[in-house]
Scaffold this motif. Structure first.
Motif, mmCIF file in Angstrom:
data_model
loop_
_atom_site.group_PDB
_atom_site.id
_atom_site.type_symbol
_atom_site.label_atom_id
_atom_site.label_comp_id
_atom_site.label_asym_id
_atom_site.label_seq_id
_atom_site.Cartn_x
_atom_site.Cartn_y
_atom_site.Cartn_z
ATOM 1 N N ASP A 20 0.845 -1.290 0.219
ATOM 2 C CA ASP A 20 0.475 -0.129 0.085
ATOM 3 C C ASP A 20 0.762 1.345 0.383
ATOM 4 O O ASP A 20 0.188 2.101 -0.309
ATOM 5 N N TYR A 21 2.009 1.224 -0.277
ATOM 6 C CA TYR A 21 2.757 2.181 -0.183
ATOM 7 C C TYR A 21 3.052 3.108 -1.267
ATOM 8 O O TYR A 21 3.290 4.021 -1.177
ATOM 9 N N TRP A 45 0.328 0.393 -9.962
ATOM 10 C CA TRP A 45 1.011 -0.761 -10.026
ATOM 11 C C TRP A 45 2.598 -0.511 -10.860
ATOM 12 O O TRP A 45 2.905 -1.328 -11.101
ATOM 13 N N LYS A 79 1.464 4.051 -4.565
ATOM 14 C CA LYS A 79 0.459 4.852 -5.681
ATOM 15 C C LYS A 79 -0.184 4.319 -7.279
ATOM 16 O O LYS A 79 -1.275 4.433 -6.896
#
Length: 126
Positions: free
Chosen positions: A88-89, A93, A91
């Motif tokens: 989740d760090y 893919w 932003k």
């Protein structure tokens, strides 16, 4: 330097002794035997020696590729675990996959350092 000395230096660094004795040394002997042949014969002999070196290198690489692949996979998995925990760090893919590619490339460095063959003394050309 002649082709023979270049081939021997390359073989010392990248080929096993077994491969050198069974594949490359006979090709170099043929090259020295036909040394006084015509120009086209010398070119074909040089190509034959280069093919022998390439075949020996391919044989050495395929013989040891299983253990090298296992160690590389272990290293990649070890270094990708913290990256996956912090998913989740990132932003986007594309940022995540760029970092995965970088980590995969850098995790191969310890494997290559540990499994790189030791430097041997240079064979003397006859």
């Amino acid at each position: 330097m002649s082709l023979s000395s270049h081939i021997m230096a390359f073989s010392d660094r990248f080929l096993s002794d077994r491969t050198f004795q069974l594949v490359v040394a006979p090709a170099l002997a043929d090259l020295q035997f036909d040394e006084d042949a015509g120009r086209w014969r010398r070119v074909t002999n040089h190509v034959a020696v280069l093919k022998a070196v390439a075949g020996g290198l391919l044989d050495d690489m395929s013989r040891d590729s299983g253990s090298l692949l296992k160690m590389a996979l272990l290293s990649v998995c070890y270094h990708l675990t913290p990256l996956a925990m912090g998913l989740d760090y990132f932003k986007t893919w594309s940022d995540f996959f760029a970092m995965v590619t970088l980590v995969m490339a850098l995790s191969l460095v310890p494997v290559m350092v540990c499994y790189w063959p030791p430097r041997r003394t240079v064979r003397q050309a006859d």
